[in-house]
Design a protein around this motif. Sequence first.
Motif, PDB file in Angstrom:
ATOM      1  N   MET A 131       0.837  -1.191   0.000  1.00  0.00           N
ATOM      2  CA  MET A 131       0.000   0.000   0.000  1.00  0.00           C
ATOM      3  C   MET A 131       0.878   1.249   0.000  1.00  0.00           C
ATOM      4  O   MET A 131       1.843   1.317   0.757  1.00  0.00           O
ATOM      5  N   ILE A 132       0.552   2.180  -0.873  1.00  0.00           N
ATOM      6  CA  ILE A 132       1.316   3.422  -0.911  1.00  0.00           C
ATOM      7  C   ILE A 132       0.810   4.354   0.186  1.00  0.00           C
ATOM      8  O   ILE A 132      -0.388   4.606   0.289  1.00  0.00           O
ATOM      9  N   LEU A 133       1.734   4.823   0.994  1.00  0.00           N
ATOM     10  CA  LEU A 133       1.386   5.648   2.149  1.00  0.00           C
ATOM     11  C   LEU A 133       1.583   7.125   1.805  1.00  0.00           C
ATOM     12  O   LEU A 133       2.493   7.472   1.046  1.00  0.00           O
ATOM     13  N   PRO A 134       0.735   8.000   2.368  1.00  0.00           N
ATOM     14  CA  PRO A 134       0.924   9.436   2.119  1.00  0.00           C
ATOM     15  C   PRO A 134       2.136   9.983   2.880  1.00  0.00           C
ATOM     16  O   PRO A 134       2.426   9.558   3.996  1.00  0.00           O
ATOM     17  N   ILE A 135       2.837  10.905   2.228  1.00  0.00           N
ATOM     18  CA  ILE A 135       4.079  11.477   2.773  1.00  0.00           C
ATOM     19  C   ILE A 135       3.792  12.766   3.549  1.00  0.00           C
ATOM     20  O   ILE A 135       3.043  13.637   3.070  1.00  0.00           O
ATOM     21  N   CYS A 136       4.388  12.872   4.719  1.00  0.00           N
ATOM     22  CA  CYS A 136       4.298  14.113   5.499  1.00  0.00           C
ATOM     23  C   CYS A 136       5.292  15.128   4.950  1.00  0.00           C
ATOM     24  O   CYS A 136       6.434  14.786   4.649  1.00  0.00           O
ATOM     25  N   LEU A 137       4.851  16.352   4.815  1.00  0.00           N
ATOM     26  CA  LEU A 137       5.670  17.399   4.198  1.00  0.00           C
ATOM     27  C   LEU A 137       6.198  18.372   5.248  1.00  0.00           C
ATOM     28  O   LEU A 137       5.635  18.485   6.350  1.00  0.00           O
ATOM     29  N   ILE A 138       7.263  19.079   4.866  1.00  0.00           N
ATOM     30  CA  ILE A 138       7.837  20.084   5.751  1.00  0.00           C
ATOM     31  C   ILE A 138       6.711  21.020   6.233  1.00  0.00           C
ATOM     32  O   ILE A 138       5.837  21.397   5.443  1.00  0.00           O
ATOM     33  N   GLY A 139       6.746  21.327   7.505  1.00  0.00           N
ATOM     34  CA  GLY A 139       5.651  22.081   8.105  1.00  0.00           C
ATOM     35  C   GLY A 139       4.823  21.194   9.027  1.00  0.00           C
ATOM     36  O   GLY A 139       4.157  21.674   9.941  1.00  0.00           O
ATOM     37  N   ASN A 140       4.906  19.870   8.800  1.00  0.00           N
ATOM     38  CA  ASN A 140       4.236  18.902   9.669  1.00  0.00           C
ATOM     39  C   ASN A 140       5.154  18.651  10.880  1.00  0.00           C
ATOM     40  O   ASN A 140       6.319  18.276  10.711  1.00  0.00           O
ATOM     41  N   SER A 141       4.612  18.852  12.078  1.00  0.00           N
ATOM     42  CA  SER A 141       5.467  18.814  13.277  1.00  0.00           C
ATOM     43  C   SER A 141       6.089  17.440  13.525  1.00  0.00           C
ATOM     44  O   SER A 141       7.108  17.339  14.212  1.00  0.00           O
ATOM     45  N   ILE A 142       5.514  16.386  12.950  1.00  0.00           N
ATOM     46  CA  ILE A 142       6.083  15.052  13.184  1.00  0.00           C
ATOM     47  C   ILE A 142       7.513  14.961  12.642  1.00  0.00           C
ATOM     48  O   ILE A 142       8.337  14.214  13.162  1.00  0.00           O
ATOM     49  N   LEU A 143       7.810  15.745  11.613  1.00  0.00           N
ATOM     50  CA  LEU A 143       9.156  15.724  11.022  1.00  0.00           C
ATOM     51  C   LEU A 143      10.186  16.377  11.937  1.00  0.00           C
ATOM     52  O   LEU A 143      11.388  16.297  11.680  1.00  0.00           O
ATOM     53  N   ARG A 144       9.725  17.050  12.982  1.00  0.00           N
ATOM     54  CA  ARG A 144      10.631  17.739  13.904  1.00  0.00           C
ATOM     55  C   ARG A 144      10.773  17.027  15.236  1.00  0.00           C
ATOM     56  O   ARG A 144      11.465  17.480  16.136  1.00  0.00           O
ATOM     57  N   LYS A 145      10.086  15.904  15.372  1.00  0.00           N
ATOM     58  CA  LYS A 145      10.157  15.137  16.625  1.00  0.00           C
ATOM     59  C   LYS A 145      11.327  14.173  16.601  1.00  0.00           C
ATOM     60  O   LYS A 145      11.673  13.643  15.545  1.00  0.00           O
ATOM     61  N   LYS A 146      11.869  13.892  17.785  1.00  0.00           N
ATOM     62  CA  LYS A 146      12.853  12.818  17.907  1.00  0.00           C
ATOM     63  C   LYS A 146      12.074  11.506  17.984  1.00  0.00           C
ATOM     64  O   LYS A 146      11.198  11.340  18.827  1.00  0.00           O
ATOM     65  N   ALA A 147      12.366  10.585  17.069  1.00  0.00           N
ATOM     66  CA  ALA A 147      11.601   9.339  16.991  1.00  0.00           C
ATOM     67  C   ALA A 147      12.008   8.377  18.114  1.00  0.00           C
ATOM     68  O   ALA A 147      13.124   8.452  18.634  1.00  0.00           O
ATOM     69  N   THR A 148      11.106   7.476  18.471  1.00  0.00           N
ATOM     70  CA  THR A 148      11.348   6.573  19.601  1.00  0.00           C
ATOM     71  C   THR A 148      11.573   5.134  19.121  1.00  0.00           C
ATOM     72  O   THR A 148      11.154   4.737  18.031  1.00  0.00           O
ATOM     73  N   ASP A 149      12.215   4.365  19.998  1.00  0.00           N
ATOM     74  CA  ASP A 149      12.492   2.953  19.708  1.00  0.00           C
ATOM     75  C   ASP A 149      11.190   2.148  19.598  1.00  0.00           C
ATOM     76  O   ASP A 149      10.181   2.511  20.193  1.00  0.00           O
ATOM     77  N   ILE A 150      11.291   1.046  18.897  1.00  0.00           N
ATOM     78  CA  ILE A 150      10.187   0.077  18.871  1.00  0.00           C
ATOM     79  C   ILE A 150      10.724  -1.265  19.374  1.00  0.00           C
ATOM     80  O   ILE A 150      11.933  -1.437  19.515  1.00  0.00           O
ATOM     81  N   ASP A 151       9.810  -2.192  19.649  1.00  0.00           N
ATOM     82  CA  ASP A 151      10.262  -3.540  20.002  1.00  0.00           C
ATOM     83  C   ASP A 151       9.647  -4.553  19.039  1.00  0.00           C
ATOM     84  O   ASP A 151       8.912  -4.187  18.123  1.00  0.00           O
ATOM     85  N   LYS A 152       9.980  -5.809  19.284  1.00  0.00           N
ATOM     86  CA  LYS A 152       9.550  -6.858  18.355  1.00  0.00           C
ATOM     87  C   LYS A 152       8.039  -6.976  18.245  1.00  0.00           C
ATOM     88  O   LYS A 152       7.529  -7.541  17.286  1.00  0.00           O
ATOM     89  N   ASN A 153       7.336  -6.466  19.255  1.00  0.00           N
ATOM     90  CA  ASN A 153       5.869  -6.582  19.253  1.00  0.00           C
ATOM     91  C   ASN A 153       5.181  -5.415  18.549  1.00  0.00           C
ATOM     92  O   ASN A 153       3.957  -5.321  18.579  1.00  0.00           O
ATOM     93  N   TYR A 154       5.965  -4.542  17.959  1.00  0.00           N
ATOM     94  CA  TYR A 154       5.334  -3.415  17.267  1.00  0.00           C
ATOM     95  C   TYR A 154       4.335  -3.957  16.243  1.00  0.00           C
ATOM     96  O   TYR A 154       4.676  -4.826  15.433  1.00  0.00           O
ATOM     97  N   PRO A 155       3.088  -3.480  16.289  1.00  0.00           N
ATOM     98  CA  PRO A 155       2.039  -4.096  15.460  1.00  0.00           C
ATOM     99  C   PRO A 155       2.304  -3.987  13.953  1.00  0.00           C
ATOM    100  O   PRO A 155       2.640  -2.912  13.461  1.00  0.00           O
ATOM    101  N   ASN A 156       2.163  -5.097  13.271  1.00  0.00           N
ATOM    102  CA  ASN A 156       2.250  -5.149  11.797  1.00  0.00           C
ATOM    103  C   ASN A 156       3.534  -4.542  11.230  1.00  0.00           C
ATOM    104  O   ASN A 156       3.510  -3.865  10.193  1.00  0.00           O
ATOM    105  N   LEU A 157       4.634  -4.804  11.907  1.00  0.00           N
ATOM    106  CA  LEU A 157       5.909  -4.213  11.467  1.00  0.00           C
ATOM    107  C   LEU A 157       6.293  -4.669  10.053  1.00  0.00           C
ATOM    108  O   LEU A 157       6.718  -3.861   9.227  1.00  0.00           O
ATOM    109  N   ASP A 158       6.124  -5.964   9.778  1.00  0.00           N
ATOM    110  CA  ASP A 158       6.491  -6.477   8.445  1.00  0.00           C
ATOM    111  C   ASP A 158       5.701  -5.768   7.347  1.00  0.00           C
ATOM    112  O   ASP A 158       6.252  -5.396   6.306  1.00  0.00           O
ATOM    113  N   GLN A 159       4.410  -5.589   7.609  1.00  0.00           N
ATOM    114  CA  GLN A 159       3.564  -4.911   6.621  1.00  0.00           C
ATOM    115  C   GLN A 159       3.992  -3.456   6.454  1.00  0.00           C
ATOM    116  O   GLN A 159       4.045  -2.937   5.333  1.00  0.00           O
ATOM    117  N   LEU A 160       4.307  -2.816   7.574  1.00  0.00           N
ATOM    118  CA  LEU A 160       4.740  -1.419   7.520  1.00  0.00           C
ATOM    119  C   LEU A 160       6.009  -1.285   6.662  1.00  0.00           C
ATOM    120  O   LEU A 160       6.109  -0.388   5.817  1.00  0.00           O
TER     121      LEU A 160
END
Length: 184
Positions: A1-30
């Motif tokens: 599935m093609i996912l929509p891209i977040c563009l500059i101006g979207n605050s998520i692009l300015r956040k420090k991303a967090t770790d995930i673990d093996k139980n992260y839901p649907n990781l393979d699909q993502l």
Amino acid sequence: MILPICLIGNSILRKKATDIDKNYPNLDQLITDMFETMYHTDGVGLAAPQIGKSIRLFVIDGDVMNEDYPDLKDFKRIFINAYLVEEEGEEWSFNEGCLSIPGIREDVKRLTKFRLKYYDENWEFHDEIFDGGRARIMQHEYDHLEGILFTDKISPIRRKLINPKLVSIAKGKTFPKYKFVPNK
Ligand SMILES: [Zn+2]
């Protein structure tokens, strides 16, 4: 599935991303969806914050650049919970673009060597040094996990010159041909 891209101006692009673990839901699909999205948009790398998930995950396939950078032949990789160990070497310039900043390419100076610790898709741990074209793509994608965009790293003069274009994207007046998340 093609996912929509977040563009500059979207605050998520300015956040420090967090770790995930093996139980992260649907990781393979993502991961599958991120590759599909990246190929569809002619990208060579895609970081999870760009598709609206503030997690430490990015994917790379640099194969299309292998004529200029032979080390990118078949360089298709997945990086989970990546952390920079060190960067070293000479500074070199490369003309970068970003799916989150459509229509803009600028020369960015980065160091040649990039050492990263990370997990792959099989949750195997790696501590590895990359250089050349590999390092370049990874440095750009890694920055997304830290809330950094390549336009932060260009000269102040260039930044001033392109600022109206960045504002135009941030305000939703300029947008790409691919699927994107509208800025509010
Ligand atoms: Zn980018």
